[in-house]
Design an enzyme around this catalytic site. Sequence first.
Site, PDB file in Angstrom:
ATOM      1  N   SER A 233       1.060  46.702  63.306  1.00 30.70           N
ATOM      2  CA  SER A 233       2.230  45.972  62.845  1.00 30.70           C
ATOM      3  C   SER A 233       2.285  45.776  61.339  1.00 30.70           C
ATOM      4  O   SER A 233       3.353  45.800  60.741  1.00 30.70           O
ATOM      5  CB  SER A 233       2.289  44.609  63.536  1.00 30.70           C
ATOM      6  OG  SER A 233       2.243  44.754  64.924  1.00 30.70           O
ATOM      7  N   HIS A 291       1.511  40.413  58.642  1.00 29.43           N
ATOM      8  CA  HIS A 291       2.912  40.853  58.585  1.00 29.43           C
ATOM      9  C   HIS A 291       3.455  40.718  57.169  1.00 29.43           C
ATOM     10  O   HIS A 291       4.082  41.637  56.630  1.00 29.43           O
ATOM     11  CB  HIS A 291       3.765  40.001  59.532  1.00 29.43           C
ATOM     12  CG  HIS A 291       3.350  40.093  60.961  1.00 29.43           C
ATOM     13  ND1 HIS A 291       3.888  39.290  61.943  1.00 29.43           N
ATOM     14  CD2 HIS A 291       2.446  40.889  61.584  1.00 29.43           C
ATOM     15  CE1 HIS A 291       3.336  39.592  63.106  1.00 29.43           C
ATOM     16  NE2 HIS A 291       2.462  40.558  62.908  1.00 29.43           N
TER      17      HIS A 291
END
Length: 336
Positions: A233, A291
């Site tokens: 991610s 992230h």
Amino acid sequence: MAFPNCTASKPGGVKHKGHLNSPMVGNRTTKSSLSPPLEEPILSKSSARSFRKLFKPFLFTVGFTGSTFGAAAIWQYESLKSRVQSYYDDLQIDWFEKHRPPKAGDVRKQVNQWWNSLTDGQRSVTGIIAANVLVFCLWRIPSMQRIMMKYFTSNPASKTLCLPMILSTFSHFSLFHMGANMYVLWSFSSSIVSLLGQEQFMAVYFSAGVISTFVSYVCKTASGRFGPSLGASGAIMSVLAAVCTKMPEAKLAIIFLPMFTFTAGSALKAIVALDTTGLILGWKFFDHAAHLGGALFGIWYIVYGHEMIWKNREPLVKVWHEMRTKSRGSGGNGSA
């Protein structure tokens, strides 16, 4: 352009639900569908707050990123050289293929046709997706669990810190997590490769995976909230952020709600705001620090990094060219 729903797999790696939220049984967490069976690290307060362990990961991040971009520059040089040298060979092969009688049930030809129908971006990420699938299958092998937990999950509390920074980028324990991440990567692959080219994209992707993990290390160490993370991610967030920064007015849509469209710039702001909120409030389901690290690197690279790094690769390529020329010359003299 389709904008997949990334919130369940949102880039960077999932902070394990079982590790953080499930009740403890002795020194081991209960198993969940999203997380492998991981042991809770036991740390003293002094070691939990110490940043000394992050020195080697910092050097690894700098060295890996520099090496990756250097390798990408050399790769591009060799690729362009190879294309020029094989130009006439390709013409001859094309002529032969046109005049060769077609074979019934030629599987190889069908595979070649499928491969040629893909965009440059889709061909570029095929290997990455295959690697993620392979690692996902390794998680299913009981005898591999100890190795997978040691090298394919990133945690600043672990004794092994550097190698997992890159290997965890290819690691998914949940099928849904992997599927969503790979769908996002496939969806944005054509756009990012058209912007950067295959070689530069690879350098950005792999560097983003390590950089986002290092940011996660720093935030976990600063807060004292340790736990393992895994997933692509962080690297994918970098790809998404780079595309949205370069094309902020592009229209995106959520795959399950195609009637609702929004601009890429708005989507990026919403994702960054969500992860910032999650980091501040200490939400534990996602690794929001990873992230944000991936997203900020993607934004920085488009705004500044391309000019600072990629456009200044000429000295390295020149040195490589001279080394190849000398090597070829010495080889020729030896044979004479």
